[in-house]
Scaffold this motif. Sequence first.
Motif, PDB file in Angstrom:
ATOM      1  N   ILE A  77       0.841  -1.207   0.000  1.00 48.56           N
ATOM      2  CA  ILE A  77       0.000   0.000   0.000  1.00 48.56           C
ATOM      3  C   ILE A  77       0.869   1.247   0.000  1.00 48.56           C
ATOM      4  O   ILE A  77       0.594   2.228  -0.707  1.00 48.56           O
ATOM      5  N   ALA A  78       1.936   1.222   0.801  1.00 53.50           N
ATOM      6  CA  ALA A  78       2.847   2.373   0.832  1.00 53.50           C
ATOM      7  C   ALA A  78       3.484   2.600  -0.535  1.00 53.50           C
ATOM      8  O   ALA A  78       3.644   3.755  -0.977  1.00 53.50           O
ATOM      9  N   GLU A  79       3.835   1.533  -1.238  1.00 58.28           N
ATOM     10  CA  GLU A  79       4.435   1.653  -2.568  1.00 58.28           C
ATOM     11  C   GLU A  79       3.425   2.204  -3.573  1.00 58.28           C
ATOM     12  O   GLU A  79       3.770   3.073  -4.400  1.00 58.28           O
ATOM     13  N   PHE A  80       2.177   1.736  -3.525  1.00 59.43           N
ATOM     14  CA  PHE A  80       1.132   2.274  -4.404  1.00 59.43           C
ATOM     15  C   PHE A  80       0.959   3.777  -4.181  1.00 59.43           C
ATOM     16  O   PHE A  80       0.877   4.557  -5.137  1.00 59.43           O
ATOM     17  N   ALA A  81       0.901   4.181  -2.915  1.00 60.78           N
ATOM     18  CA  ALA A  81       0.715   5.590  -2.595  1.00 60.78           C
ATOM     19  C   ALA A  81       1.889   6.430  -3.101  1.00 60.78           C
ATOM     20  O   ALA A  81       1.702   7.534  -3.634  1.00 60.78           O
ATOM     21  N   ALA A  82       3.114   5.912  -2.953  1.00 57.46           N
ATOM     22  CA  ALA A  82       4.290   6.653  -3.420  1.00 57.46           C
ATOM     23  C   ALA A  82       4.279   6.794  -4.938  1.00 57.46           C
ATOM     24  O   ALA A  82       4.595   7.872  -5.481  1.00 57.46           O
ATOM     25  N   GLN A  83       3.905   5.736  -5.646  1.00 53.34           N
ATOM     26  CA  GLN A  83       3.840   5.804  -7.101  1.00 53.34           C
ATOM     27  C   GLN A  83       2.773   6.799  -7.561  1.00 53.34           C
ATOM     28  O   GLN A  83       2.993   7.565  -8.514  1.00 53.34           O
ATOM     29  N   ILE A  84       1.626   6.776  -6.894  1.00 53.66           N
ATOM     30  CA  ILE A  84       0.555   7.715  -7.264  1.00 53.66           C
ATOM     31  C   ILE A  84       1.014   9.151  -7.057  1.00 53.66           C
ATOM     32  O   ILE A  84       0.772  10.032  -7.897  1.00 53.66           O
ATOM     33  N   THR A  85       1.703   9.410  -5.942  1.00 54.32           N
ATOM     34  CA  THR A  85       2.192  10.773  -5.677  1.00 54.32           C
ATOM     35  C   THR A  85       3.189  11.211  -6.744  1.00 54.32           C
ATOM     36  O   THR A  85       3.124  12.334  -7.268  1.00 54.32           O
ATOM     37  N   ARG A  86       4.121  10.310  -7.079  1.00 54.43           N
ATOM     38  CA  ARG A  86       5.136  10.661  -8.081  1.00 54.43           C
ATOM     39  C   ARG A  86       4.514  10.891  -9.448  1.00 54.43           C
ATOM     40  O   ARG A  86       4.824  11.885 -10.132  1.00 54.43           O
ATOM     41  N   LEU A  87       3.625   9.992  -9.861  1.00 58.53           N
ATOM     42  CA  LEU A  87       2.999  10.133 -11.178  1.00 58.53           C
ATOM     43  C   LEU A  87       2.054  11.333 -11.234  1.00 58.53           C
ATOM     44  O   LEU A  87       1.927  11.974 -12.278  1.00 58.53           O
ATOM     45  N   THR A  88       1.397  11.637 -10.127  1.00 56.75           N
ATOM     46  CA  THR A  88       0.513  12.814 -10.105  1.00 56.75           C
ATOM     47  C   THR A  88       1.326  14.091 -10.272  1.00 56.75           C
ATOM     48  O   THR A  88       0.911  15.022 -10.995  1.00 56.75           O
ATOM     49  N   THR A  89       2.479  14.160  -9.635  1.00 52.10           N
ATOM     50  CA  THR A  89       3.361  15.322  -9.810  1.00 52.10           C
ATOM     51  C   THR A  89       3.808  15.438 -11.264  1.00 52.10           C
ATOM     52  O   THR A  89       3.799  16.539 -11.855  1.00 52.10           O
ATOM     53  N   GLU A  90       4.192  14.301 -11.849  1.00 50.21           N
ATOM     54  CA  GLU A  90       4.601  14.305 -13.256  1.00 50.21           C
ATOM     55  C   GLU A  90       3.450  14.711 -14.166  1.00 50.21           C
ATOM     56  O   GLU A  90       3.645  15.476 -15.134  1.00 50.21           O
ATOM     57  N   LEU A  91       2.257  14.233 -13.861  1.00 46.24           N
ATOM     58  CA  LEU A  91       1.085  14.583 -14.666  1.00 46.24           C
ATOM     59  C   LEU A  91       0.793  16.076 -14.585  1.00 46.24           C
ATOM     60  O   LEU A  91       0.514  16.724 -15.606  1.00 46.24           O
ATOM     61  N   ASN A  92       0.842  16.618 -13.400  1.00 48.65           N
ATOM     62  CA  ASN A  92       0.587  18.058 -13.250  1.00 48.65           C
ATOM     63  C   ASN A  92       1.612  18.884 -14.012  1.00 48.65           C
ATOM     64  O   ASN A  92       1.273  19.928 -14.612  1.00 48.65           O
ATOM     65  N   ASP A  93       2.870  18.447 -13.995  1.00 46.93           N
ATOM     66  CA  ASP A  93       3.906  19.166 -14.761  1.00 46.93           C
ATOM     67  C   ASP A  93       3.613  19.120 -16.256  1.00 46.93           C
ATOM     68  O   ASP A  93       3.774  20.136 -16.960  1.00 46.93           O
ATOM     69  N   LEU A  94       3.194  17.947 -16.753  1.00 51.32           N
ATOM     70  CA  LEU A  94       2.874  17.827 -18.177  1.00 51.32           C
ATOM     71  C   LEU A  94       1.677  18.699 -18.554  1.00 51.32           C
ATOM     72  O   LEU A  94       1.673  19.338 -19.619  1.00 51.32           O
ATOM     73  N   ILE A  95       0.666  18.717 -17.703  1.00 51.84           N
ATOM     74  CA  ILE A  95      -0.520  19.546 -17.992  1.00 51.84           C
ATOM     75  C   ILE A  95      -0.136  21.020 -18.017  1.00 51.84           C
ATOM     76  O   ILE A  95      -0.571  21.780 -18.914  1.00 51.84           O
ATOM     77  N   ALA A  96       0.686  21.424 -17.067  1.00 53.81           N
ATOM     78  CA  ALA A  96       1.117  22.825 -17.046  1.00 53.81           C
ATOM     79  C   ALA A  96       1.931  23.158 -18.287  1.00 53.81           C
ATOM     80  O   ALA A  96       1.778  24.239 -18.877  1.00 53.81           O
ATOM     81  N   ARG A  97       2.808  22.254 -18.704  1.00 55.36           N
ATOM     82  CA  ARG A  97       3.612  22.496 -19.898  1.00 55.36           C
ATOM     83  C   ARG A  97       2.738  22.541 -21.138  1.00 55.36           C
ATOM     84  O   ARG A  97       2.935  23.384 -22.030  1.00 55.36           O
ATOM     85  N   ARG A  98       1.772  21.666 -21.214  1.00 54.50           N
ATOM     86  CA  ARG A  98       0.869  21.640 -22.375  1.00 54.50           C
ATOM     87  C   ARG A  98       0.081  22.939 -22.473  1.00 54.50           C
ATOM     88  O   ARG A  98      -0.076  23.510 -23.561  1.00 54.50           O
ATOM     89  N   GLU A  99      -0.428  23.408 -21.331  1.00 50.99           N
ATOM     90  CA  GLU A  99      -1.180  24.668 -21.328  1.00 50.99           C
ATOM     91  C   GLU A  99      -0.287  25.846 -21.707  1.00 50.99           C
ATOM     92  O   GLU A  99      -0.713  26.770 -22.417  1.00 50.99           O
TER      93      GLU A  99
END
Length: 293
Positions: free
Chosen positions: A112-134
């Motif tokens: 569960i801790a690993e799932f949560a860490a992956q979600i946090t990392r990928l969410t940060t990456e996703l937000n960066d991509l969305i900001a760059r796209r905009e």
Amino acid sequence: ARVCTGPLAGTIRGLRDAVSVREIGESQVVEIRAASTSPRLAAEIADTVAEKYIERQLEAKYVAGGKATEWLEGRAGKLREDLNAAEKRVEDFRSTVIDSGKELTADLEPKIAEFAAQITRLTTELNDLIARREELALLSDTGNYVSLIEVVGLPVLADLHRQASELNTNISRLQAQFGPEYEAIEALRQTRDQVRASFEAEVANVISGLDVRIGVLGDRIAGLEGDLRAARQELLDRGLDELQLRELTREAEASREVYNQFLLRLKEARERSQFQSPDAWIASAAEIPPNPS
């Protein structure tokens, strides 16, 4: 009172009348007397009555001890059955959990801790991509191509932008020198428009690539969130299973403790029944009177 009949009735009555028992003062000493025409017989009768009394005491103790031992044996047998049943419930439940292939809480918590860490990392990456796209879309819509090229960092965009700028310069020079109707200007305009179209197509490709990456990351995050929810639910289920297992284990331990206590009491009862001692003893045997009356 018991009434004796038969050939020995008279003898028994005579013997009963010849024997007397009394307590000496306020002590716990009991005196037994027997009267007979024979002093030796009188002493033997008194001693025999005392010995029989002690034997009856021992017999009564043996009987009571035997009944207690018998009851304890029966109770111990029932407790042993209860203990076997409790241990079987524990073993059956543990086998069910293990054979089902379900993970225990100790295995699920790090997952569960690993799932949560992956979600946090990928969410940060996703937000960066969305900001760059905009940002790219905004720079493209406002025509801020210089900043757009710096943000994208693709040499092909810089080259196309340079070509378009050179073509604009040539068009402006020819218009100033030969007028807007000069034939070569139209060809340069078409070439410039093609370069601009290529530039916009490259920008669209970059934005489309970002959209694809954003979609892939979104799908990965959604999948991880589903896995996280499933793992948390499984952790809850396993926690309930392990709680039930601990409760069954406590019941088995309590049954074992009670069973062991009864075994100890049974052992003590058997030992007592083997080494019984009377509550009374003969302080002194009857003496034959030297001068019988």
